[in-house]
Motif scaffolding. Structure first.
Motif, PDB file in Angstrom:
ATOM      1  N   LEU A 115      -6.333   4.770   6.224  1.00  0.00           N
ATOM      2  CA  LEU A 115      -5.108   4.098   6.649  1.00  0.00           C
ATOM      3  C   LEU A 115      -4.554   4.727   7.920  1.00  0.00           C
ATOM      4  O   LEU A 115      -4.110   4.022   8.840  1.00  0.00           O
ATOM      5  N   HIS A 133      -5.076   1.445  -2.721  1.00  0.00           N
ATOM      6  CA  HIS A 133      -4.935   2.888  -2.893  1.00  0.00           C
ATOM      7  C   HIS A 133      -4.445   3.289  -4.288  1.00  0.00           C
ATOM      8  O   HIS A 133      -4.489   4.463  -4.633  1.00  0.00           O
ATOM      9  N   GLN A 185      -4.700  -5.280   9.705  1.00  0.00           N
ATOM     10  CA  GLN A 185      -3.414  -4.623   9.910  1.00  0.00           C
ATOM     11  C   GLN A 185      -2.631  -5.273  11.040  1.00  0.00           C
ATOM     12  O   GLN A 185      -1.407  -5.407  10.962  1.00  0.00           O
ATOM     13  N   ARG A 216      -2.139  -2.766   0.313  1.00  0.00           N
ATOM     14  CA  ARG A 216      -2.373  -1.319   0.430  1.00  0.00           C
ATOM     15  C   ARG A 216      -2.130  -0.634  -0.914  1.00  0.00           C
ATOM     16  O   ARG A 216      -2.858   0.308  -1.280  1.00  0.00           O
ATOM     17  N   TYR A 248       0.791  -7.412   3.007  1.00  0.00           N
ATOM     18  CA  TYR A 248       0.077  -6.232   3.497  1.00  0.00           C
ATOM     19  C   TYR A 248       0.432  -4.988   2.685  1.00  0.00           C
ATOM     20  O   TYR A 248      -0.459  -4.211   2.299  1.00  0.00           O
ATOM     21  N   ASP A 256     -10.671  -3.928   9.374  1.00  0.00           N
ATOM     22  CA  ASP A 256      -9.367  -3.516   8.856  1.00  0.00           C
ATOM     23  C   ASP A 256      -8.325  -3.463   9.970  1.00  0.00           C
ATOM     24  O   ASP A 256      -7.135  -3.639   9.712  1.00  0.00           O
TER      25      ASP A 256
END
Length: 530
Positions: free
Chosen positions: A147, A284, A409, A280, A276, A405
């Motif tokens: 990230l 995670h 983002q 995440r 978004y 990715d």
């Protein structure tokens, strides 16, 4: 394998035992014992994980790296650091001015030289972002490290986008957003697949992340399609166009329609940000006990090996020196990006490059310049190694599968962030993109999804992605842009002022073109639905 802390396991077992019934010779437990035991076990587990994270961030268990050694390794991190010499010259070229024939102040060496120097100065800054992100990944682990790396790799484009927004170059900003997404979807992973695939038959991607990326990519691109379809559907049909193109354009390009599109765009932006953040959290901290920031038990061997590699590899700098380095780089990047943007207008006019190509291809290419230079050097080195019968080594700095990715983002975080920032700063930034740009984004999204659907790539698929990007660049060179989109992004008090500023003849031509564009898109959608 799912991570389960021994202390948490013991506490959970005791909590279950307490809730199962009274023990001989003991007082009957109250109902709250199980709840209290579970909460206590969860608290202990969270505390242990926080302590583990803090220990890893501090580099506990690793060799201590001093500040002097960290500085030396930073300086020697890449040969691209030689281009740092361009930074003082770029700043001097911008700040040292002279009077021109009209009595206005301009850079001493000219806007063209300032643009080139700023362009060169950004290359090593991008390289530092990549190197610093890789170093922080050693201290943060695979999940948080990826990230951080993705965010830092988007830092250059984000800085340019924010400066363009503040300068109210909204048309160029939208073209740059589309260009950044195309670059990260096609060119960067295409080069990675092309170069890396020369040594192996297939390159494997994480199947779970690939499936998630398909959905995230699609919703990010479709978010730009909704305002565009809304605007195109307002032409009132073929009968309205027959009454006169100017009337149709007047009905479409006005303050009321722009206000509606702004409200739609802001609502969509909030939804994208929520998606978004939720993605995440899912990536995670997936559902299940004790899965936060751990490698999934069903992850492919390559992913497990990557996490093990991050734990065993020795970093080249201590974490605090790396954090300070990244903060300083962000500050220098912001100043340099502002200087670059201020020189854009003159360079675009003097070179004759169309605004669409300038924003869609040239500006986003700044972020690829560092990786592109490394790829070019590697290609030459690989050719030499093959001739000399030496083993070909792929440098770690080359773009990886995470390049996709970057697009996710940018479409789900930075693009909606710019819309909301424009709302806060009273800039009419919205998601009504040029029809040509929306078509490019949709086509690229479909192509990438097809190529990565089986979670495997090869060098031919990389070549296909690079070839399609070259096709886009060639087509965009001749594309003049959509007038109605430019009017709706004007930073004037009213849209009518932007339309009238082009002159009566130009306004009539642009209005007719805007009406034709709206009619064409509407008829296309009707044909597809039929």
């Amino acid at each position: 394998m799912q991570y389960l802390h021994p202390k948490y396991s013991a506490d959970a077992a005791r909590g279950h035992e307490y809730g199962s019934g009274p023990h001989p010779g003991a007082a009957p437990p109250v109902e709250q014992s199980h709840s209290h035991g579970s909460y206590g076990a969860a608290y202990d587990y969270a505390s242990d994980r926080a302590q583990e994270f803090w220990d890893r961030l501090r580099g506990k268990g690793r060799r201590k790296i001093g500040w002097g050694e960290s500085l030396k390794n930073i300086v020697l991190s890449s040969w691209l650091n030689c281009l740092f010499l361009a930074i003082p010259f770029a700043w001097a070229s911008h700040w040292v001015t002279k009077k021109n024939a009209e009595g206005e102040r301009e850079p001493l060496w000219g806007q063209d030289v300032t643009f080139i120097l700023c362009f060169l100065a950004i290359i090593p800054l991008e390289g530092i972002f990549d190197w610093g992100g890789e170093q922080m990944a050693l201290y943060l682990g695979k999940d948080l490290g990826d990230l951080v790396v993705v965010t830092l790799n988007n830092a250059v484009e984000a800085a340019l986008a924010i400066v363009l927004l503040i300068k109210c170059e909204l048309r160029l900003l939208q073209a740059t957003i589309a260009g950044v997404v195309l670059l990260h979807l096609l060119l960067i992973p295409g080069v990675a697949f092309l170069v890396g695939g020369t040594e192996v038959r297939h390159q494997t991607l994480h199947p779970h992340q690939t499936d998630m990326n398909h959905s995230l990519l699609m919703i990010g691109v479709l978010a730009t399609l909704l305002p565009t379809a809304f605007f195109a559907a307002l032409d009132r049909g073929a009968n309205s166009v027959a009454q006169g193109a100017t009337d149709v354009s007047t009905a479409l390009v006005n303050d009321n329609i722009r206000d509606e599109i702004l409200r739609i765009s802001r609502g969509i932006s909030v939804a994208l940000l929520v998606v978004y953040v939720a993605s995440r959290i899912y990536m995670h901290n997936p559902p299940g006990e004790n899965n936060a920031l751990t490698v999934p038990h069903d992850a492919p061997p390559e992913l497990k090996h990557a996490e093990q590699h991050l734990r065993e590899e020795e970093p080249l700098t201590n974490p605090w020196a790396c954090i300070i380095l990244l903060l300083v780089t962000v500050a220098v990047m912001s100043v340099t990006a502002e200087m670059l943007v201020e020189s854009i207008e003159h360079v675009r006019e003097s070179s004759g490059i169309r605004e669409e190509w300038f924003g869609l291809i040239l500006l986003p290419f700044v972020s690829f310049s560092a990786d592109g230079a490394v790829a070019a050097i590697f290609f030459c080195q690989a050719v030499y190694d093959r001739i000399a019968n030496k083993e070909v080594q792929v440098p770690s700095m080359l773009a990886r599968g995470r390049a996709i990715d970057l697009s996710i983002q940018f479409t789900l975080w930075w693009m909606p962030f710019l819309v909301l920032l424009g709302w806060w700063t009273s800039k009419p930034m919205h998601l009504l993109f040029d029809y040509f740009e929306v078509a490019l984004l949709l086509g690229s999204c479909f192509l990438v999804n097809y190529i990565t659907a089986d979670a495997k790539t090869n060098w031919v698929e990389g070549l296909i992605m690079v070839a399609f990007y070259i096709m886009i660049a060639l087509t965009a060179w001749y594309y003049p842009g959509q007038p109605s989109a430019e009017f709706m992004l004007a930073c004037t008090e009213t849209v009518a002022e932007a339309v009238s500023s082009g002159g009566s003849e130009a306004t009539s031509e642009l209005a007719a073109e805007a009406a034709k564009d709206a009619l064409l898109v509407t008829h296309t959608w009707r044909s597809l639905l039929a």
